[in-house]
Structures are given as C-alpha cells and as structure tokens.
Design a protein around this motif. Sequence first.
Motif, PDB file in Angstrom:
ATOM      1  N   ILE A  37      34.120  -7.078  15.151  1.00  0.00           N
ATOM      2  CA  ILE A  37      35.091  -6.306  14.258  1.00  0.00           C
ATOM      3  C   ILE A  37      36.162  -6.756  14.170  1.00  0.00           C
ATOM      4  O   ILE A  37      36.986  -6.983  13.013  1.00  0.00           O
ATOM      5  N   GLN A  38      36.873  -7.354  15.413  1.00  0.00           N
ATOM      6  CA  GLN A  38      38.467  -7.665  15.160  1.00  0.00           C
ATOM      7  C   GLN A  38      38.479  -8.918  14.410  1.00  0.00           C
ATOM      8  O   GLN A  38      39.502  -9.252  13.705  1.00  0.00           O
ATOM      9  N   ALA A  39      37.507  -9.870  14.603  1.00  0.00           N
ATOM     10  CA  ALA A  39      37.693 -11.324  14.001  1.00  0.00           C
ATOM     11  C   ALA A  39      37.479 -11.156  12.410  1.00  0.00           C
ATOM     12  O   ALA A  39      38.199 -11.440  11.658  1.00  0.00           O
ATOM     13  N   ASP A  40      36.403 -10.127  12.107  1.00  0.00           N
ATOM     14  CA  ASP A  40      36.380  -9.862  10.458  1.00  0.00           C
ATOM     15  C   ASP A  40      37.559  -9.129  10.007  1.00  0.00           C
ATOM     16  O   ASP A  40      37.954  -9.384   8.813  1.00  0.00           O
ATOM     17  N   LEU A  41      38.101  -8.311  10.647  1.00  0.00           N
ATOM     18  CA  LEU A  41      39.383  -7.430  10.357  1.00  0.00           C
ATOM     19  C   LEU A  41      40.366  -8.265  10.167  1.00  0.00           C
ATOM     20  O   LEU A  41      40.969  -8.123   8.978  1.00  0.00           O
ATOM     21  N   ALA A  42      40.815  -9.534  11.165  1.00  0.00           N
ATOM     22  CA  ALA A  42      41.723 -10.111  10.799  1.00  0.00           C
ATOM     23  C   ALA A  42      41.634 -10.948   9.479  1.00  0.00           C
ATOM     24  O   ALA A  42      42.760 -11.135   8.939  1.00  0.00           O
ATOM     25  N   ALA A  43      40.596 -11.452   9.291  1.00  0.00           N
ATOM     26  CA  ALA A  43      40.149 -12.016   8.041  1.00  0.00           C
ATOM     27  C   ALA A  43      40.362 -11.380   6.875  1.00  0.00           C
ATOM     28  O   ALA A  43      40.971 -11.633   5.914  1.00  0.00           O
ATOM     29  N   THR A  44      40.072 -10.098   6.931  1.00  0.00           N
ATOM     30  CA  THR A  44      40.059  -9.175   5.835  1.00  0.00           C
ATOM     31  C   THR A  44      41.629  -8.641   5.703  1.00  0.00           C
ATOM     32  O   THR A  44      42.187  -8.529   4.442  1.00  0.00           O
ATOM     33  N   LEU A  45      42.473  -8.755   6.766  1.00  0.00           N
ATOM     34  CA  LEU A  45      43.752  -8.130   6.446  1.00  0.00           C
ATOM     35  C   LEU A  45      44.538  -9.412   6.211  1.00  0.00           C
ATOM     36  O   LEU A  45      45.760  -9.395   5.723  1.00  0.00           O
ATOM     37  N   LYS A  46      44.182 -11.058   6.544  1.00  0.00           N
ATOM     38  CA  LYS A  46      44.985 -12.117   6.186  1.00  0.00           C
ATOM     39  C   LYS A  46      45.723 -11.976   4.817  1.00  0.00           C
ATOM     40  O   LYS A  46      46.789 -12.557   4.672  1.00  0.00           O
ATOM     41  N   PRO A  47      44.875 -11.723   3.670  1.00  0.00           N
ATOM     42  CA  PRO A  47      45.460 -11.913   2.466  1.00  0.00           C
ATOM     43  C   PRO A  47      46.707 -11.060   2.214  1.00  0.00           C
ATOM     44  O   PRO A  47      47.491 -11.120   1.229  1.00  0.00           O
ATOM     45  N   PHE A  48      46.644  -9.889   2.956  1.00  0.00           N
ATOM     46  CA  PHE A  48      47.955  -9.031   2.944  1.00  0.00           C
ATOM     47  C   PHE A  48      49.082  -9.218   3.859  1.00  0.00           C
ATOM     48  O   PHE A  48      49.959  -8.629   4.029  1.00  0.00           O
ATOM     49  N   ASP A  49      48.660 -10.512   4.620  1.00  0.00           N
ATOM     50  CA  ASP A  49      49.812 -10.751   5.501  1.00  0.00           C
ATOM     51  C   ASP A  49      50.138  -9.692   6.530  1.00  0.00           C
ATOM     52  O   ASP A  49      50.993  -9.451   6.950  1.00  0.00           O
ATOM     53  N   LEU A  50      48.874  -8.984   7.119  1.00  0.00           N
ATOM     54  CA  LEU A  50      48.990  -8.023   7.903  1.00  0.00           C
ATOM     55  C   LEU A  50      48.139  -8.364   9.191  1.00  0.00           C
ATOM     56  O   LEU A  50      47.001  -8.935   8.984  1.00  0.00           O
ATOM     57  N   ARG A  51      48.467  -8.127  10.454  1.00  0.00           N
ATOM     58  CA  ARG A  51      47.593  -7.991  11.631  1.00  0.00           C
ATOM     59  C   ARG A  51      47.090  -6.595  11.960  1.00  0.00           C
ATOM     60  O   ARG A  51      47.472  -5.716  11.475  1.00  0.00           O
ATOM     61  N   MET A  52      46.263  -6.410  12.775  1.00  0.00           N
ATOM     62  CA  MET A  52      45.621  -5.405  13.269  1.00  0.00           C
ATOM     63  C   MET A  52      46.670  -4.235  13.743  1.00  0.00           C
ATOM     64  O   MET A  52      46.677  -3.197  13.204  1.00  0.00           O
ATOM     65  N   LEU A  53      47.675  -4.688  14.307  1.00  0.00           N
ATOM     66  CA  LEU A  53      48.900  -3.890  14.964  1.00  0.00           C
ATOM     67  C   LEU A  53      49.690  -3.382  13.673  1.00  0.00           C
ATOM     68  O   LEU A  53      50.013  -2.202  13.653  1.00  0.00           O
ATOM     69  N   THR A  54      49.992  -4.477  12.946  1.00  0.00           N
ATOM     70  CA  THR A  54      50.998  -4.111  11.568  1.00  0.00           C
ATOM     71  C   THR A  54      50.249  -3.314  10.584  1.00  0.00           C
ATOM     72  O   THR A  54      51.061  -2.330  10.167  1.00  0.00           O
ATOM     73  N   TYR A  55      49.091  -3.516  10.564  1.00  0.00           N
ATOM     74  CA  TYR A  55      48.278  -2.686   9.557  1.00  0.00           C
ATOM     75  C   TYR A  55      48.222  -1.014  10.006  1.00  0.00           C
ATOM     76  O   TYR A  55      48.530  -0.215   9.469  1.00  0.00           O
ATOM     77  N   THR A  56      48.025  -1.099  11.507  1.00  0.00           N
ATOM     78  CA  THR A  56      47.869   0.416  11.986  1.00  0.00           C
ATOM     79  C   THR A  56      49.117   0.918  12.056  1.00  0.00           C
ATOM     80  O   THR A  56      49.089   2.194  11.599  1.00  0.00           O
ATOM     81  N   ALA A  57      50.287   0.297  12.349  1.00  0.00           N
ATOM     82  CA  ALA A  57      51.441   0.802  12.048  1.00  0.00           C
ATOM     83  C   ALA A  57      51.863   1.282  10.807  1.00  0.00           C
ATOM     84  O   ALA A  57      52.237   2.520  10.580  1.00  0.00           O
ATOM     85  N   LEU A  58      51.559   0.608   9.840  1.00  0.00           N
ATOM     86  CA  LEU A  58      51.941   0.837   8.528  1.00  0.00           C
ATOM     87  C   LEU A  58      51.026   2.083   7.986  1.00  0.00           C
ATOM     88  O   LEU A  58      51.635   2.802   7.340  1.00  0.00           O
ATOM     89  N   VAL A  59      49.814   2.155   8.370  1.00  0.00           N
ATOM     90  CA  VAL A  59      48.923   3.387   8.178  1.00  0.00           C
ATOM     91  C   VAL A  59      49.437   4.650   8.618  1.00  0.00           C
ATOM     92  O   VAL A  59      49.626   5.592   8.023  1.00  0.00           O
ATOM     93  N   LEU A  60      49.897   4.410   9.927  1.00  0.00           N
ATOM     94  CA  LEU A  60      50.451   5.509  10.662  1.00  0.00           C
ATOM     95  C   LEU A  60      51.872   6.022   9.958  1.00  0.00           C
ATOM     96  O   LEU A  60      52.029   7.455   9.823  1.00  0.00           O
ATOM     97  N   ILE A  61      52.488   5.316   9.657  1.00  0.00           N
ATOM     98  CA  ILE A  61      53.979   5.665   8.962  1.00  0.00           C
ATOM     99  C   ILE A  61      53.657   6.191   7.590  1.00  0.00           C
ATOM    100  O   ILE A  61      54.291   7.189   7.217  1.00  0.00           O
ATOM    101  N   LYS A  62      52.616   5.696   6.913  1.00  0.00           N
ATOM    102  CA  LYS A  62      52.483   6.271   5.565  1.00  0.00           C
ATOM    103  C   LYS A  62      51.929   7.527   5.815  1.00  0.00           C
ATOM    104  O   LYS A  62      52.385   8.411   4.695  1.00  0.00           O
ATOM    105  N   ASP A  63      50.911   7.672   6.584  1.00  0.00           N
ATOM    106  CA  ASP A  63      50.303   9.170   6.652  1.00  0.00           C
ATOM    107  C   ASP A  63      50.995  10.207   7.212  1.00  0.00           C
ATOM    108  O   ASP A  63      50.905  11.360   7.429  1.00  0.00           O
ATOM    109  N   ASN A  64      52.341   9.868   8.171  1.00  0.00           N
ATOM    110  CA  ASN A  64      52.946  10.552   8.809  1.00  0.00           C
ATOM    111  C   ASN A  64      54.638  10.283   8.459  1.00  0.00           C
ATOM    112  O   ASN A  64      55.393   9.822   9.366  1.00  0.00           O
ATOM    113  N   PRO A  65      55.118  10.648   7.284  1.00  0.00           N
ATOM    114  CA  PRO A  65      56.222  10.468   6.896  1.00  0.00           C
ATOM    115  C   PRO A  65      57.395  11.068   8.007  1.00  0.00           C
ATOM    116  O   PRO A  65      57.373  12.054   8.315  1.00  0.00           O
ATOM    117  N   GLY A  66      58.464  10.063   8.083  1.00  0.00           N
ATOM    118  CA  GLY A  66      59.327  10.785   9.162  1.00  0.00           C
ATOM    119  C   GLY A  66      59.014  10.432  10.606  1.00  0.00           C
ATOM    120  O   GLY A  66      59.760  11.073  11.426  1.00  0.00           O
TER     121      GLY A  66
END
Length: 160
Positions: A37-66
């Motif tokens: 899962i991690q290897a495939d996720l890394a390839a999936t996120l690469k075009p967005f210049d995101l890693r698993m941790l940066t993606y996770t943080a971005l989603v949590l910040i988006k879903d929880n303003p402030g």
Amino acid sequence: MKPVSKPRQANPETSWVDDATLRQLMGYHMKRAFNVIQADLAATLKPFDLRMLTYTALVLIKDNPGLRQSQLADAMDIERPNLVVIIDELERRELIVRERVSTDRRAYALQVTMAGRQLCEQAETAVLLHENRLLENLDEETRAVMIAGMHLVEKNGKKG
C-alpha cells in the motif's frame, strides 16, 4: 519413529526464502500489506509532490480548520518537532497558513489555502482510486471487518 526432517536450506541462486514461521504472525502480514500500500501510495502522491505524511497533514488541516499544531501532532501520532518540518514544507508551498491563536500567542492555528484545498481534493480523488484498485477483491463487509480489527489492535496498543 518418525524421521526428523531437515529444515530446507535457502538456495542462494533463487529468491525463495522460507518465511513460514513469520507467516504465522498477524503483524508480519500487516507489514507486508502495508509495504504494498505504501509503495503504491507514494507513486500515487508523487504527481502532487506529496508524501504520505504531508498528504495526511494536509487532509487533516483541510478537514479541521483552525487545528493547532499540537492537535495535529497528536492526530498523526508523531513528535511535535518532526511535525514542524511537515508544516514548514506545506507553508513554503503556500498550501497552508499558520495564524497565531488570539487566546494563546504561543499556539498556531492551521488553515488550508485555496491552492491547498484544490491540490488536496485532487490528491484525495487519486488516493481513493489507489485504495479501490488495491482492495478491489475485498467486498465492503470484509473491508469493514479489517478496519474494525486494525482499530482494535491500535486501541489495545495504546492501553499498554
């Protein structure tokens, strides 16, 4: 009397390794599945210049303003100093902003920018497709049981 069988010897010319002992362990299977899962996720996120941790943080910040940085660190289960690197990267890319909390000048509230929201939504779509592709052979009931089981493992781990 039964003859004692000799353990199979790994042949250095082949890639086969006897992992029967490890395959008795749930954690071993979870780790192998996570690696896929991690290897495939890394390839999936690469075009967005995101890693698993940066993606996770971005989603949590988006879903929880402030959301405060300390809350984000707790939600991601990472040390606060390690979070600073992630927050700095997202802020440098203008995907989030840090705003001082008026009631606590030491704390920062995190907000997603419009560019961050757009990138996050595109990445979320790609991640959903990634997960559906990898789990296509699992029906919804099996997925729910697996998630519930992993949740119980996590809960048991936090008790100790």
